[in-house]
Design an enzyme around this catalytic site. Structure first.
Site, short mmCIF file in Angstrom:
data_model
loop_
_atom_site.label_atom_id
_atom_site.label_comp_id
_atom_site.label_asym_id
_atom_site.label_seq_id
_atom_site.Cartn_x
_atom_site.Cartn_y
_atom_site.Cartn_z
N ASN A 27 0.66 -1.23 -0.05
CA ASN A 27 -0.12 0.18 -0.06
C ASN A 27 0.89 1.21 -0.13
O ASN A 27 0.66 2.35 0.14
CB ASN A 27 -0.83 0.06 1.32
CG ASN A 27 -0.25 0.11 2.53
OD1 ASN A 27 1.05 -0.14 2.65
ND2 ASN A 27 -1.14 0.00 3.52
N HIS A 81 3.38 2.02 2.11
CA HIS A 81 3.75 2.30 3.55
C HIS A 81 5.44 2.17 3.47
O HIS A 81 6.18 1.59 2.74
CB HIS A 81 3.04 1.69 4.55
CG HIS A 81 3.49 0.12 4.72
ND1 HIS A 81 2.74 -0.62 5.55
CD2 HIS A 81 4.69 -0.51 4.32
CE1 HIS A 81 3.26 -1.84 5.61
NE2 HIS A 81 4.53 -1.71 4.95
P1 PGA Z 1 8.58 -6.88 3.15
O1 PGA Z 1 7.77 -5.50 3.89
O2 PGA Z 1 9.89 -6.64 2.88
O3 PGA Z 1 8.33 -8.03 4.10
O4 PGA Z 1 7.66 -7.15 1.83
C1 PGA Z 1 8.07 -4.28 3.28
C2 PGA Z 1 7.25 -3.37 4.08
O5 PGA Z 1 6.08 -3.48 4.56
O6 PGA Z 1 7.83 -2.05 4.40
#
Ligand code: PGA
Length: 246
Positions: free
Chosen positions: A139, A141
């Site tokens: 999303n 973030h």
């Molecule tokens: P992920 O998470 O590396 O596990 O995909 C990244 C994030 O949500 O900032």
């Protein structure tokens, strides 16, 4: 105009090696650097390279200080899913960093104002973050700054977005065990880092990355704010760049 540098790399391993090289350059160039670190699936390969290079004598972590982006609220350090445990397992237990130089928001402290105020003050006391490593959520973030109506300035306690809770569910046995809140650096905290390195890997992140780079700068897609930072590097693998030209 953004001065963002975006590098497309072939795959996850190439991304990890390139990211580790940038961190290594920072560590070698400033042996007492403050590194802003991230958890999640994306940086694990990067940490693996750093571990190897420390073992081979290329890197020395003895003067390095680290501040992590975020931690779940209401989770014990001993919980295998805490970001404290993640950092120990993926990096700290395998390199010659001093434990007292590693900082993560205290998820066990219920007084959110206290945690966030102290964490923000700590970062200032350390002289600020030299290089901040970031992942990106589906999303958009960064840290746990979820899409919102405005950018959060400083460290704060957040209610995690439903999509984040769902994405994190893979790490927990039962859905009800997934934390609903977290302490995170704010957008202001992240933007005060001298340099930022954002890693984006895989098809699931392609839309968020595209919006961050090409969409409007908006708190609804928090990573878009990075376009206002003077020194951001993005490393993205081919899957994440599918269909995009930049
Ligand atoms: P992920 O998470 O590396 O596990 O995909 C990244 C994030 O949500 O900032």
């Amino acid at each position: 105009m953004t001065t963002m540098k975006i590098y497309k790399v072939t795959d996850y391993d190439a991304l990890s090696k390139r990211a580790a090289s940038m961190l290594a350059a920072q560590i070698i160039g400033k042996p007492d650097a403050v590194l802003g670190l991230a958890t999640g699936s994306t940086p694990t390969g990067t940490y693996q390279y750093l571990r190897t290079w420390q073992r081979e004598g290329i890197l020395d972590f003895s003067g390095i200080r680290t501040v992590n982006l975020d931690e779940y609220r209401g989770i014990a350090r001993t919980n295998a899913q805490s970001y404290y445990a993640f950092m120990r397992e993926n990096l700290f237990d395998h390199v010659n960093i001093k434990e007292e130089n590693t900082y993560i928001p205290n998820g066990e402290e219920a007084d959110g104002d206290k945690v966030c105020r102290e964490y923000e003050a700590l970062i200032r006391r350390l002289g600020g973050v030299d290089l901040q490593l970031l992942g990106i959520g589906q999303n958009g973030h960064i840290g746990f700054n979820e899409p919102a109506e405005s950018f959060a300035e400083a460290c704060h306690c957040v209610d995690l977005a439903r999509s984040t809770i769902e994405a994190n569910q893979r790490f927990f046995e039962r859905a009800e065990d997934v934390p609903r809140q977290a302490y995170t650096m704010g957008i202001g905290t992240i933007m005060r880092a001298k340099k930022i390195l954002l890693l984006a890997s895989g098809r699931e992140k392609a839309k968020a990355l595209y919006q961050a780079v090409c969409g409007p700068i908006s708190p609804k897609l928090p990573a878009s704010v990075l376009r206002l930072h003077p020194d951001v590097t993005i490393l993205a693998d081919e899957e994440c760049c599918a269909g995009m030209e930049f």
